[in-house]
Design an enzyme around this catalytic site. Structure first.
Site, PDB file in Angstrom:
ATOM      1  N   LYS A  26       4.814   0.568  35.851  1.00 36.64           N
ATOM      2  CA  LYS A  26       3.671   1.612  35.978  1.00 36.64           C
ATOM      3  C   LYS A  26       4.029   2.736  35.272  1.00 36.64           C
ATOM      4  O   LYS A  26       5.218   3.263  35.217  1.00 36.64           O
ATOM      5  CB  LYS A  26       3.445   1.633  37.529  1.00 36.64           C
ATOM      6  CG  LYS A  26       4.469   2.433  38.184  1.00 36.64           C
ATOM      7  CD  LYS A  26       4.564   3.995  38.156  1.00 36.64           C
ATOM      8  CE  LYS A  26       5.707   4.664  38.677  1.00 36.64           C
ATOM      9  NZ  LYS A  26       5.961   5.799  38.264  1.00 36.64           N
ATOM     10  N   PRO A 111      12.951  -0.435  31.689  1.00 37.26           N
ATOM     11  CA  PRO A 111      14.367   0.519  31.672  1.00 37.26           C
ATOM     12  C   PRO A 111      14.476   1.223  33.141  1.00 37.26           C
ATOM     13  O   PRO A 111      13.538   1.285  33.925  1.00 37.26           O
ATOM     14  CB  PRO A 111      13.969   1.621  30.769  1.00 37.26           C
ATOM     15  CG  PRO A 111      12.764   1.190  29.947  1.00 37.26           C
ATOM     16  CD  PRO A 111      12.141   0.236  30.581  1.00 37.26           C
ATOM     17  N   LEU A 112      15.924   1.024  33.374  1.00 36.08           N
ATOM     18  CA  LEU A 112      16.427   1.622  34.634  1.00 36.08           C
ATOM     19  C   LEU A 112      16.337   3.059  34.829  1.00 36.08           C
ATOM     20  O   LEU A 112      16.579   3.835  34.167  1.00 36.08           O
ATOM     21  CB  LEU A 112      17.960   1.053  34.695  1.00 36.08           C
ATOM     22  CG  LEU A 112      18.666   1.023  35.999  1.00 36.08           C
ATOM     23  CD1 LEU A 112      17.634  -0.159  36.809  1.00 36.08           C
ATOM     24  CD2 LEU A 112      20.167   0.738  35.816  1.00 36.08           C
ATOM     25  N   GLY A 114      13.782   4.924  34.667  1.00 34.93           N
ATOM     26  CA  GLY A 114      12.997   5.534  33.783  1.00 34.93           C
ATOM     27  C   GLY A 114      11.641   6.112  33.972  1.00 34.93           C
ATOM     28  O   GLY A 114      11.019   6.654  33.162  1.00 34.93           O
ATOM     29  N   LEU A 116       9.430   4.239  35.479  1.00 38.11           N
ATOM     30  CA  LEU A 116       8.420   3.275  35.080  1.00 38.11           C
ATOM     31  C   LEU A 116       8.307   2.288  36.634  1.00 38.11           C
ATOM     32  O   LEU A 116       7.838   1.390  36.346  1.00 38.11           O
ATOM     33  CB  LEU A 116       8.631   2.456  33.877  1.00 38.11           C
ATOM     34  CG  LEU A 116       8.719   3.373  32.576  1.00 38.11           C
ATOM     35  CD1 LEU A 116       9.560   2.507  31.607  1.00 38.11           C
ATOM     36  CD2 LEU A 116       7.359   3.613  32.197  1.00 38.11           C
ATOM     37  N   GLY A 118      10.674   0.355  37.801  1.00 39.09           N
ATOM     38  CA  GLY A 118      11.338  -1.170  37.558  1.00 39.09           C
ATOM     39  C   GLY A 118      11.874  -1.475  38.687  1.00 39.09           C
ATOM     40  O   GLY A 118      11.535  -2.799  38.889  1.00 39.09           O
ATOM     41  N   ALA A 121       9.058  -2.694  40.755  1.00 36.13           N
ATOM     42  CA  ALA A 121       8.419  -3.976  40.429  1.00 36.13           C
ATOM     43  C   ALA A 121       8.965  -4.994  40.728  1.00 36.13           C
ATOM     44  O   ALA A 121       8.581  -6.161  41.071  1.00 36.13           O
ATOM     45  CB  ALA A 121       8.344  -3.573  38.749  1.00 36.13           C
ATOM     46  N   ASP A 153       5.977   2.725  45.704  1.00 35.95           N
ATOM     47  CA  ASP A 153       5.445   2.167  44.163  1.00 35.95           C
ATOM     48  C   ASP A 153       5.151   0.756  44.406  1.00 35.95           C
ATOM     49  O   ASP A 153       4.282  -0.013  43.649  1.00 35.95           O
ATOM     50  CB  ASP A 153       6.003   2.281  42.853  1.00 35.95           C
ATOM     51  CG  ASP A 153       6.136   3.825  42.678  1.00 35.95           C
ATOM     52  OD1 ASP A 153       5.385   4.759  43.181  1.00 35.95           O
ATOM     53  OD2 ASP A 153       7.264   4.205  41.962  1.00 35.95           O
TER      54      ASP A 153
HETATM   55  P1  ATP Z   1      10.938   5.515  40.790  1.00 38.57           P
HETATM   56  O1  ATP Z   1      10.135   4.207  41.340  1.00 38.57           O
HETATM   57  O2  ATP Z   1      11.643   5.959  42.012  1.00 38.57           O
HETATM   58  O3  ATP Z   1      10.225   6.226  40.021  1.00 38.57           O
HETATM   59  P2  ATP Z   1      12.529   4.675  38.475  1.00 38.57           P
HETATM   60  O4  ATP Z   1      11.438   3.906  37.829  1.00 38.57           O
HETATM   61  O5  ATP Z   1      12.756   6.120  38.242  1.00 38.57           O
HETATM   62  O6  ATP Z   1      11.990   4.626  40.141  1.00 38.57           O
HETATM   63  P3  ATP Z   1      14.025   2.206  39.017  1.00 38.57           P
HETATM   64  O7  ATP Z   1      14.485   1.506  37.796  1.00 38.57           O
HETATM   65  O8  ATP Z   1      12.919   1.841  39.795  1.00 38.57           O
HETATM   66  O9  ATP Z   1      13.559   3.941  38.418  1.00 38.57           O
HETATM   67  O10 ATP Z   1      15.488   2.578  39.582  1.00 38.57           O
HETATM   68  C1  ATP Z   1      15.409   3.559  40.647  1.00 38.57           C
HETATM   69  C2  ATP Z   1      16.827   3.109  41.174  1.00 38.57           C
HETATM   70  O11 ATP Z   1      16.896   1.883  42.108  1.00 38.57           O
HETATM   71  C3  ATP Z   1      18.006   2.853  40.372  1.00 38.57           C
HETATM   72  O12 ATP Z   1      18.805   3.859  39.694  1.00 38.57           O
HETATM   73  C4  ATP Z   1      18.950   1.847  41.174  1.00 38.57           C
HETATM   74  O13 ATP Z   1      19.972   2.638  41.853  1.00 38.57           O
HETATM   75  C5  ATP Z   1      17.915   1.252  42.169  1.00 38.57           C
HETATM   76  N1  ATP Z   1      17.694  -0.126  42.054  1.00 38.57           N
HETATM   77  C6  ATP Z   1      17.716  -0.826  43.062  1.00 38.57           C
HETATM   78  N2  ATP Z   1      17.500  -2.085  42.958  1.00 38.57           N
HETATM   79  C7  ATP Z   1      16.976  -1.832  41.658  1.00 38.57           C
HETATM   80  C8  ATP Z   1      16.466  -3.049  40.605  1.00 38.57           C
HETATM   81  N3  ATP Z   1      16.316  -4.434  40.934  1.00 38.57           N
HETATM   82  N4  ATP Z   1      15.898  -2.542  39.450  1.00 38.57           N
HETATM   83  C9  ATP Z   1      16.176  -1.340  39.241  1.00 38.57           C
HETATM   84  N5  ATP Z   1      16.776  -0.329  39.872  1.00 38.57           N
HETATM   85  C10 ATP Z   1      17.019  -0.545  41.196  1.00 38.57           C
END
Ligand code: ATP
Length: 315
Positions: A26, A111-112, A114, A116, A118, A121, A153
């Site tokens: 997203k 991307p982790l 990021g 987005l 993830g 999702a 989210d």
């Molecule tokens: P947000 O939803 O807070 O905007 P984001 O997009 O910045 O998140 P994500 O990739 O969702 O970041 O990851 C946020 C944190 O969630 C990661 O640093 C990780 O520690 C934790 N996490 C736990 N499980 C997962 C997963 N399956 N995928 C990604 N991150 C995960």
């Protein structure tokens, strides 16, 4: 058996598996952040938009709950009970009072950390996959209720499309607009940004301002969406978290500048960053911008994406 529902009754039945679910990333077309609430969340008024960057969860029957992972950033991700995939499977099993037995596999492209969503999702995809594998037959609304406890989210990523998010983002209502495809360029950064750290930075930046920043409504953005004109949409995009993300990662200013110099209609930080997204007029325009951004060397990768996309669904 390949069908979850038999022809003669409405009772959901377990699926023989495997169940494969694809889920989009997203971005936020508008992210209005209100003051910090006593429960530790910020009040949000946001417009979510699902784009064509996908993770995939495959669920199979197993004697316990296990998870394997491959792809983008998974080397940095714990496989234990903190993983949102495991948490989602356990939360669903607890709601339905069934054992949380499944072999889950994640193929990650989002991307982790990021900005987005993830992780959310992956949680949404797990809810859809396990619901079908275990034959629970819960509707999306009930899954969204389970998902809201896992992350703000998650409910949106079950529905997808373009939707208004209120509360702390978990209360989602679809935006009914005539179908329009929007073309984006996604600039992926090296390394992530912690969402809580970005919110804390925003609170610090706002601490000295009085009266407290009001919650910026999404009305202008929603009116712009209805006009179906990328120039009009570009002028309405906005993200209250952007100054905080820029304060923590000043190099993002170079990415935003490079994107507009590459011809984008506008650019903004996606959610809490550090991913930046740029709006293009057409698919070809997006390709051109992605090429120029890559050549500028300001980000790890620049890829094109289209939105809106459906939420987590079986493929
Ligand atoms: P947000 O939803 O807070 O905007 P984001 O997009 O910045 O998140 P994500 O990739 O969702 O970041 O990851 C946020 C944190 O969630 C990661 O640093 C990780 O520690 C934790 N996490 C736990 N499980 C997962 C997963 N399956 N995928 C990604 N991150 C995960």
């Amino acid at each position: 058996m390949t069908e979850a529902w038999g022809p003669d009754d409405d009772e959901p039945r377990p699926h023989s598996g495997p169940v494969r679910v694809r889920v989009p990333a997203k971005i936020n077309l508008h992210l209005g952040v209100g003051p910090l609430r006593p429960d530790g969340y910020h009040e949000l008024n946001t417009v979510y938009h699902a784009i064509s960057l996908f993770d995939e969860i495959t669920a199979r029957h197993g004697d316990t709950l296990t998870l394997t992972m491959e792809g983008e950033g998974t080397g940095e991700l714990a496989l234990d009970e903190t993983n949102l995939i495991i948490r989602a499977a356990r939360a669903l099993a607890a709601r339905a009072r069934v054992p949380a037995y499944a072999r889950l596999h994640l193929r990650k492209s989002i991307p982790l950390a990021g900005g987005l969503a993830g992780g959310s999702a992956d949680a949404a995809a797990t809810l859809i996959a396990c619901d079908l594998l275990w034959g629970l037959g819960l509707g999306r609304d009930e899954l969204a209720d389970v998902g809201a406890q896992l992350g703000s989210d998650v409910p949106f990523l079950l529905y997808g499309g373009t939707a208004l998010g209120t509360g702390h983002g978990e209360a989602v209502s679809p935006i009914l607009a005539r179908p329009t495809t929007w073309h984006w360029v996604v600039a992926i950064a090296d390394g992530g940004l912690s969402t809580p750290a970005v919110y804390r930075e925003l609170d610090t930046l706002r601490d000295s301002s009085w009266p407290p920043a009001p919650l910026d409504s999404a009305d202008r953005l929603m009116a712009a969406l209805r006009q179906r004109d990328p120039e009009v949409l570009a002028a309405a995009l906005g993200n209250d978290l952007q100054p905080a993300a820029l304060a923590l990662r000043p190099q993002l200013a170079d990415v935003l500048k490079a994107g507009t110099e590459a011809g984008a209609l506008t650019g903004l930080v996606s959610g809490s960053g550090p991913t930046c997204v740029f709006l293009a007029a057409t698919a070809a325009h997006a390709q051109e911008i992605a090429g120029r951004l890559t050549a500028a060397g300001v980000c790890r990768a620049a890829v094109t994406a289209r939105g809106p996309q459906p939420g987590a669904r079986v493929i």
